[in-house]
Design a protein around this motif. Structure first.
Motif, PDB file in Angstrom:
ATOM      1  N   PHE A 145     -39.102  24.378 -51.342  1.00  0.00           N
ATOM      2  CA  PHE A 145     -38.197  23.230 -51.500  1.00  0.00           C
ATOM      3  C   PHE A 145     -38.927  22.023 -52.088  1.00  0.00           C
ATOM      4  N   ALA A 146     -40.027  22.292 -52.789  1.00  0.00           N
ATOM      5  CA  ALA A 146     -40.837  21.198 -53.332  1.00  0.00           C
ATOM      6  C   ALA A 146     -40.014  20.297 -54.260  1.00  0.00           C
ATOM      7  N   PHE A 147     -39.024  20.875 -54.934  1.00  0.00           N
ATOM      8  CA  PHE A 147     -38.241  20.072 -55.890  1.00  0.00           C
ATOM      9  C   PHE A 147     -37.493  18.945 -55.195  1.00  0.00           C
ATOM     10  N   LEU A 148     -37.279  19.070 -53.876  1.00  0.00           N
ATOM     11  CA  LEU A 148     -36.548  18.005 -53.171  1.00  0.00           C
ATOM     12  C   LEU A 148     -37.349  16.705 -53.140  1.00  0.00           C
ATOM     13  N   ASP A 149     -38.685  16.815 -53.234  1.00  0.00           N
ATOM     14  CA  ASP A 149     -39.500  15.590 -53.294  1.00  0.00           C
ATOM     15  C   ASP A 149     -39.183  14.818 -54.570  1.00  0.00           C
ATOM     16  N   LYS A 150     -38.967  15.567 -55.652  1.00  0.00           N
ATOM     17  CA  LYS A 150     -38.631  14.902 -56.926  1.00  0.00           C
ATOM     18  C   LYS A 150     -37.258  14.248 -56.824  1.00  0.00           C
ATOM     19  N   VAL A 151     -36.343  14.911 -56.109  1.00  0.00           N
ATOM     20  CA  VAL A 151     -34.991  14.362 -55.942  1.00  0.00           C
ATOM     21  C   VAL A 151     -35.065  13.033 -55.189  1.00  0.00           C
ATOM     22  N   THR A 152     -35.829  13.030 -54.089  1.00  0.00           N
ATOM     23  CA  THR A 152     -35.865  11.831 -53.250  1.00  0.00           C
ATOM     24  C   THR A 152     -36.736  10.713 -53.855  1.00  0.00           C
ATOM     25  N   GLU A 153     -37.488  11.060 -54.896  1.00  0.00           N
ATOM     26  CA  GLU A 153     -38.206  10.002 -55.623  1.00  0.00           C
ATOM     27  C   GLU A 153     -37.233   9.133 -56.423  1.00  0.00           C
ATOM     28  N   VAL A 154     -36.137   9.738 -56.886  1.00  0.00           N
ATOM     29  CA  VAL A 154     -35.220   8.969 -57.750  1.00  0.00           C
ATOM     30  C   VAL A 154     -33.892   8.623 -57.088  1.00  0.00           C
ATOM     31  N   ILE A 155     -33.572   9.289 -55.969  1.00  0.00           N
ATOM     32  CA  ILE A 155     -32.321   8.990 -55.272  1.00  0.00           C
ATOM     33  C   ILE A 155     -32.633   8.621 -53.821  1.00  0.00           C
ATOM     34  N   ASP A 156     -32.074   7.502 -53.373  1.00  0.00           N
ATOM     35  CA  ASP A 156     -32.292   7.061 -51.987  1.00  0.00           C
ATOM     36  C   ASP A 156     -31.252   7.703 -51.069  1.00  0.00           C
ATOM     37  N   PHE A 157     -31.599   7.838 -49.797  1.00  0.00           N
ATOM     38  CA  PHE A 157     -30.608   8.306 -48.818  1.00  0.00           C
ATOM     39  C   PHE A 157     -29.613   7.194 -48.542  1.00  0.00           C
ATOM     40  N   PRO A 158     -28.324   7.513 -48.238  1.00  0.00           N
ATOM     41  CA  PRO A 158     -27.783   8.869 -48.164  1.00  0.00           C
ATOM     42  C   PRO A 158     -27.620   9.495 -49.554  1.00  0.00           C
ATOM     43  N   ILE A 159     -27.765  10.817 -49.581  1.00  0.00           N
ATOM     44  CA  ILE A 159     -27.663  11.557 -50.842  1.00  0.00           C
ATOM     45  C   ILE A 159     -26.455  12.501 -50.775  1.00  0.00           C
ATOM     46  N   VAL A 160     -25.650  12.475 -51.819  1.00  0.00           N
ATOM     47  CA  VAL A 160     -24.502  13.386 -51.900  1.00  0.00           C
ATOM     48  C   VAL A 160     -24.981  14.678 -52.551  1.00  0.00           C
ATOM     49  N   VAL A 161     -24.688  15.795 -51.908  1.00  0.00           N
ATOM     50  CA  VAL A 161     -25.024  17.107 -52.468  1.00  0.00           C
ATOM     51  C   VAL A 161     -23.718  17.775 -52.868  1.00  0.00           C
ATOM     52  N   LYS A 162     -23.638  18.176 -54.132  1.00  0.00           N
ATOM     53  CA  LYS A 162     -22.408  18.821 -54.597  1.00  0.00           C
ATOM     54  C   LYS A 162     -22.730  20.190 -55.172  1.00  0.00           C
ATOM     55  N   GLU A 163     -21.928  21.157 -54.790  1.00  0.00           N
ATOM     56  CA  GLU A 163     -21.987  22.412 -55.531  1.00  0.00           C
ATOM     57  C   GLU A 163     -21.440  22.090 -56.920  1.00  0.00           C
TER      58      GLU A 163
END
Ligand code: ADP
Ligand code: MG
Length: 283
Positions: A121-139
């Protein structure tokens, strides 16, 4: 003119049938006699004869069938390409960027094979570098808010991703708009009706199907222009455009065959008639 209304053969509910008959009646009102077909009437093939049709109101997500009809020279509204784009929230976000249309920051998950999923799940670190919580996850494919989730911290994010994978998904900045959003109905580069949708049960998703309330709404010039530009950018001549009314209006998504019955009831605008008139004019 030999015209048809094509709807889905498998997703059939009282609501879809109501919309189908509203459209068919409105077509009759503009002098068209549409045949009503389901998406199994023709199986896309590299062979076969052109069906006896000149134009089709394509009220389904079967983009492959739409593409096959287009290849026979049949006018298809909405176009196959716009159906494909609107149906994939990931491709839509990339397309919106190409058109300079503002959306919340959106990051797509990396591709993985369906029999493998994510081995890390390393890619999630890249996600949280550019998006702050709360984060919307969409299929990337989904409707009625059912495939849209909210993560308020990293553990929740990971858990949601674990559950969804290997289904393609994206991550989006949550925009605070009081659990409400706007739905603007666009027909032929015009906003013909709009509603504000509000979730009443604390859910951040304002979809009517999840119990959201709808009220008639007069969009600002900026909102109306955004909706028309977004529909045009996706190539959708008929579109239900969702807008997040945060500090400034942001595009949420463009729906190529949005259910419009509740919007019709809330606004008093005969959406089916507008669609039929536009279709008759365009073919
Ligand atoms: N980035 C966001 N920030 C806040 N709310 C959102 C965001 N994205 C979606 N929503 C809420 O979730 C609802 C469903 O999301 P949407 O992308 O329109 O998916 P669906 O195709 O299931 O309707 C929206 O109508 C809106 O109320
Ligand atoms: Mg939506």
């Amino acid at each position: 003119m030999r015209v048809a209304i094509i709807t889905d053969n498998y997703f059939v509910t009282p609501k879809t049938e109501e919309i189908r008959s509203l459209l068919a009646n409105s077509f009759a009102g503009v002098g068209l006699k549409p045949v009503q077909l389901r998406n199994d009437f023709l199986l896309p093939s590299n062979e076969g004869e052109k069906p006896l049709l000149d134009a089709v109101l394509f009220w389904d997500k079967d983009a492959v069938l739409a593409r096959r009809l287009e290849s026979f020279g049949i006018k298809v509204i909405n176009s196959a390409q716009s159906i494909e784009l609107c149906d994939d929230k990931g491709l839509s976000a990339l397309r919106a960027a190409e058109c300079g249309i503002e959306m919340p920051t959106t990051v797509l998950a990396p591709f993985t094979y369906s029999n493998i999923g994510y081995t890390d799940f390393a890619f999630l670190d890249k996600v949280t570098e550019v998006i702050d919580f709360p984060i919307v996850v969409k299929e990337r494919h989904g409707s009625f808010g059912q495939q849209v989730h909210l993560a308020s911290n990293f553990d929740e994010l990971k858990e949601i991703v674990r559950k969804i994978a290997p289904i393609p998904m994206l991550f989006q900045q949550y925009i605070e708009c009081g659990n409400s959003d706007l739905r603007l109905q666009v027909v032929g580069e015009k906003v013909i009706a709009a509603v504000k949708r509000m979730s009443l049960n604390g859910d951040f998703r304002a979809n009517a199907t999840l119990g959201g309330k709808m009220i008639n709404y007069t969009p600002t010039k900026e909102e109306a222009e955004l909706a028309v530009r977004a529909a045009k950018c996706m190539g959708a001549e008929i579109a239900g455009v969702d807008i997040l009314p945060g500090k400034k209006p942001l595009l949420c998504e463009v729906n190529a065959n949005a259910h419009f019955k509740r919007l019709m009831d809330a606004t008093g605008v005969d959406v089916a008639k507008c669609i039929a008139e536009y279709f008759a004019k365009s073919i």
